[in-house]
Design an enzyme around this catalytic site. Structure first.
Site, mmCIF file in Angstrom:
data_model
loop_
_atom_site.group_PDB
_atom_site.id
_atom_site.type_symbol
_atom_site.label_atom_id
_atom_site.label_comp_id
_atom_site.label_asym_id
_atom_site.label_seq_id
_atom_site.Cartn_x
_atom_site.Cartn_y
_atom_site.Cartn_z
ATOM 1 N N MET A 1 -39.431 -42.414 35.170
ATOM 2 C CA MET A 1 -38.255 -42.956 35.868
ATOM 3 C C MET A 1 -38.462 -44.454 36.036
ATOM 4 S SD MET A 1 -36.607 -41.534 39.400
ATOM 5 C CE MET A 1 -37.869 -42.046 40.530
ATOM 6 N N HIS A 2 -37.494 -45.229 35.570
ATOM 7 C CA HIS A 2 -37.654 -46.676 35.729
ATOM 8 C C HIS A 2 -36.341 -47.419 35.905
ATOM 9 C CE1 HIS A 2 -36.504 -46.482 31.518
ATOM 10 N NE2 HIS A 2 -36.138 -47.738 31.622
ATOM 11 N N ARG A 3 -35.200 -46.720 35.747
ATOM 12 C CA ARG A 3 -33.916 -47.455 35.753
ATOM 13 C C ARG A 3 -33.656 -48.057 37.115
ATOM 14 N NH1 ARG A 3 -31.633 -47.555 30.944
ATOM 15 N NH2 ARG A 3 -32.390 -45.840 29.698
#
Ligand code: UD1
Length: 387
Positions: free
Chosen positions: A223-225
């Site tokens: 997860m990085h958005r």
């Protein structure tokens, strides 16, 4: 014919590798080395784990030119890249600039090339989330609007471009180049031991105490958005769900992106995560290691577009932590393995339990066959001959 191709960030590297080899094969078959190819790295991703390791593992030639742009705001990254790339174009005067994907480097270099009167080919053209809150959607739209040759991964992307008025002759449906890399490295990845991947990449140095990690059932997550990690009120409930519920069902392996790690620390969520048993926080992984984990994961939770595609071909049931996707071909309703859950915890919980014991259903959309790069080189050569 002289081509400059551009990479900037992690998801570009697995897309450019097969293109580099396909040019080499084209030149070898031709016998005249007709295509002169230079590789430019903008340096948007710069550290060992986010960049260098991919060049080594995927055997990508060293970049001929490194712009060393590094981190910054969007305007800084795009602006600095344009200034530096303009000089490269003025010095080397290529016939084509080839860009991939949807990162800031893609957009910056396509604008610069067009302003220098150089033709642009976009690999992975036509994807649309129709969500202009995503920086990547802006990058896709600008790049496609400027590109001379739009190389699409699926037929839905052709339709998107046709609706935007792109003439047929500029669109070439070539398939998904990421899958060329997946197929080329599947066997090497399958030889890796999951235990070893965990021990050698753990953020917690005491992890070696965990012997014999059970491979029978684990969840895998990335997860990085910005939409998921940049706001405390969004990130905290997701983290609570992961730590308090997912980790009580089965081990969760999370190779963490630098942006996500930074945000967990900023919002005071890092300590709890590090102390949760059954949560294996790892450094950002290399290509083979991530592929190996994906091959065996019971379930993937991700907001990455590339992983959605890899889950589709591997059949890993995938919960996509987004409200929309530019890759609808990967969704269950199109035969894929993924379902959109956004960042609402109720929805995440329901889908997690509904999906937990699903079967793997590998799916291969049309032309995701491992031969996309050859078709791309052919399409560029053909276009150059015809125009
Ligand atoms: C970028 C892409 C995104 C892609 C993602 C994959 C854009 C707009 N976004 O997002 O489409 O899915 O890469 O990783 O281009 N950082 C490091 N080391 C690095 C690179 C970055 O620590 O090698 C840190 C930076 O300091 C920054 C953060 O990670 O704070 C984010 O990097 P950035 O390039 O701004 O965008 P990503 O979120 O990685």
């Amino acid at each position: 014919m002289k081509i400059i191709s551009v990479v900037g960030a992690r998801p570009n590297f697995m897309k450019i590798a097969p293109f580099c080899y396909a040019i080499e094969r084209f030149n070898a078959a031709d016998g005249n080395s007709w295509i002169e190819h230079l590789l430019v790295h903008t340096g948007q991703h710069y550290d060992e784990r986010m960049s260098k390791t991919f060049f080594d593992a995927l055997n990508i030639p060293r970049p001929d030119i490194d712009l060393e742009i590094g981190s910054g705001s969007h305007a800084e990254q795009v602006g600095h890249t344009m200034i530096a790339f303009e000089k490269v174009l003025q010095e080397h005067r290529p016939d084509w600039v080839v860009v991939v994907g949807d990162v800031n480097a893609t957009c910056a270099c396509s604008i610069t090339a067009k302003k220098e009167g150089i033709k642009v080919a976009h690999i992975e053209a036509g994807l649309r989330s129709f969500d202009l809150n995503m920086p990547e959607e802006i990058n896709r739209m600008v790049t496609d609007r400027l590109s001379d040759l739009l190389l699409t991964p699926d037929r839905l992307s052709n339709e998107n471009l046709r609706k935007e008025g792109v003439p047929k002759e500029r669109i070439a449906f070539v398939g998904n180049i990421m899958i060329d890399t997946l197929e080329a490295h599947r066997e090497a990845a399958s030889k890796l031991e999951i235990d070893t991947i965990i021990k050698t990449n753990a953020l917690d140095p005491t992890i070696s105490a965990f012997q014999h990690f059970s491979v029978s059932a684990f969840s895998l997550m990335t997860m990085h958005r910005p939409s998921n990690v940049d706001r405390h009120e969004v990130l905290e409930p997701i983290i609570d769900f992961l730590l308090d519920e997912v980790c009580t069902n089965m081990p969760l392996i999370w190779p963490i992106h630098p942006r996500a790690q930074k945000q967990l620390q900023t919002f005071g969520l890092w300590e709890k995560a590090m102390q949760t048993p059954n949560l294996f926080l790892l450094h950002a992984l290399g290509y083979h290691e991530m592929l190996r984990l994906n091959m065996d994961a019971a379930i993937m939770l991700t907001d990455s577009g590339g992983l959605q595609e890899e889950c589709c071909v591997l059949g890993t049931p995938c919960l996509t932590l987004r409200w929309n996707t530019e890759r609808p071909v990967t969704l269950r309703e199109h035969g894929g393995a993924s379902v959109l859950v956004g960042n609402n915890v109720e929805r995440l919980r329901t889908e997690f339990h509904a999906t937990l014991h699903s079967e793997r259903k590998p799916q291969r959309p049309e032309l995701w066959d491992g031969h996309t790069a050859e078709r791309i080189v052919k399409a560029i050569v053909q276009y150059a001959v015809n125009h």
